[in-house]
Design a protein around this motif. Structure first.
Motif, short mmCIF file in Angstrom:
data_model
loop_
_atom_site.label_atom_id
_atom_site.label_comp_id
_atom_site.label_asym_id
_atom_site.label_seq_id
_atom_site.Cartn_x
_atom_site.Cartn_y
_atom_site.Cartn_z
N GLU A 45 0.53 -1.25 -0.08
CA GLU A 45 0.04 0.08 0.04
C GLU A 45 0.99 1.23 0.28
OE1 GLU A 45 -2.34 -3.52 1.32
OE2 GLU A 45 -0.38 -3.02 1.83
N GLU A 46 1.43 1.00 1.09
CA GLU A 46 3.09 2.00 0.73
C GLU A 46 3.66 2.61 -0.37
OE1 GLU A 46 5.49 2.30 4.39
OE2 GLU A 46 4.72 0.48 4.55
N VAL A 57 -0.77 -0.49 7.35
CA VAL A 57 -1.30 0.99 5.82
C VAL A 57 -3.34 0.36 6.47
CG1 VAL A 57 -1.40 1.90 5.16
CG2 VAL A 57 0.64 1.34 5.39
#
Length: 287
Positions: free
Chosen positions: A187-188, A285
């Motif tokens: 996700e980052e 996240v």
């Protein structure tokens, strides 16, 4: 075909027998790491292919030669797969780059002795499940997923290749000597690829100019990686992976599980996740 027909039970987890014969498993057990090796560690379907593109580009200072001329399974090979036996990895110049789907406690003694740098990628397990559901259906060496709800229970129980997602992630989060491990999420990478590339480069001790970081990030956008035949698995014969059913590089997004899981399945997943991860303090996240 069934698990008994297609998988090897190794240290309590399923491995596809076609890719992991006994001699390759033994090879990894005896493998000698160097302190300057780089290891990409993931649970399957968590961003391995993406990192196999990013890391070589960082280490080459942005030179695309390696990612344009070598398939990802040769440029950053899996140490547990049979391909590792024929690549003369001992002859490769440092720094060598490898991949593994092993849990932390399955790595060989030399890993714990020399402590090479590790990039461990996590991904929302609902998206891991979604990606796996499509992927398993394309291959001849994995058990077909069958009905979605049936595969969901297999996934949550760890009766899939490389075992339980929960056990895998917890093994790496509980690793000793965490200073040589970088934790980053799929996700980052999606949220800010340029920043992620810069952070990975810093962790690997590579000083890159801003324009090089930008060039690497651009090249590693999902849409561009799909065009790279050395990364999109188009070289794999259809009898092993039939991409007419589903592309290996399928969507490259976060949150696709919302298009896959029913409300009841998502609630069940959340309940299992809450129970299995109750003692984990690491902040993901997606939490």
């Amino acid at each position: 075909m069934t698990e008994a027909e297609l998988y090897t039970l190794y240290k309590g987890i399923y491995l596809p027998s076609a890719l992991h014969p006994p001699e390759s498993l033994k090879y990894y057990e005896d493998f000698t790491f160097r302190p300057d090796d780089i290891l990409i560690a993931t649970y399957p379907k968590s961003g391995t292919t993406w990192m196999q593109e990013i890391v070589p580009l960082i280490m080459s200072g942005g030179d695309p030669a390696s990612v344009e001329s070598l398939p990802n399974w040769d440029r950053v090979p899996w140490l547990e797969e049979q391909r590792a036996l024929i690549l003369n990895l001992e002859q490769r110049p440092s720094p060598r780059m490898f991949s593994t789907h092993y849990r932390y406690n399955m790595l060989p003694p030399s890993f714990f002795k020399v402590k090479p740098k590790v990039i461990y990628i996590t991904r929302n397990p609902k998206d891991v499940f979604t990606s796996a559901f499509h992927y398993y259906d394309t291959t001849s060496f994995l058990v077909k997923p069958g009905p979605q709800n049936e595969f969901l229970h297999k996934f949550l129980d760890g009766n899939v290749m490389f075992g339980s997602w929960f056990d895998h992630v917890k093994s790496w989060l509980n690793a000793e000597d965490k200073e040589h491990i970088m934790y980053i999420s799929y996700e980052e990478l999606i949220m800010d690829l340029k920043d992620s590339v810069a952070r990975i480069a810093k962790f690997l001790g590579k000083s890159l100019e801003a324009e090089v970081v930008e060039k690497i990030a651009e090249r590693c956008l999902f849409k561009n990686m799909r065009q790279n035949n050395m990364s999109n698995y188009s070289l794999v014969p259809a009898q092993f992976m039939d991409q007419s059913k589903s592309k290996f590089l399928r969507k490259g997004i976060a949150g696709d599980w919302k298009n896959q899981l029913t409300e009841a399945e998502a609630e069940h997943f959340d309940a299992v996740y809450k129970d299995k991860m109750k003692d984990v303090t690491y902040k993901f996240v997606w939490d």
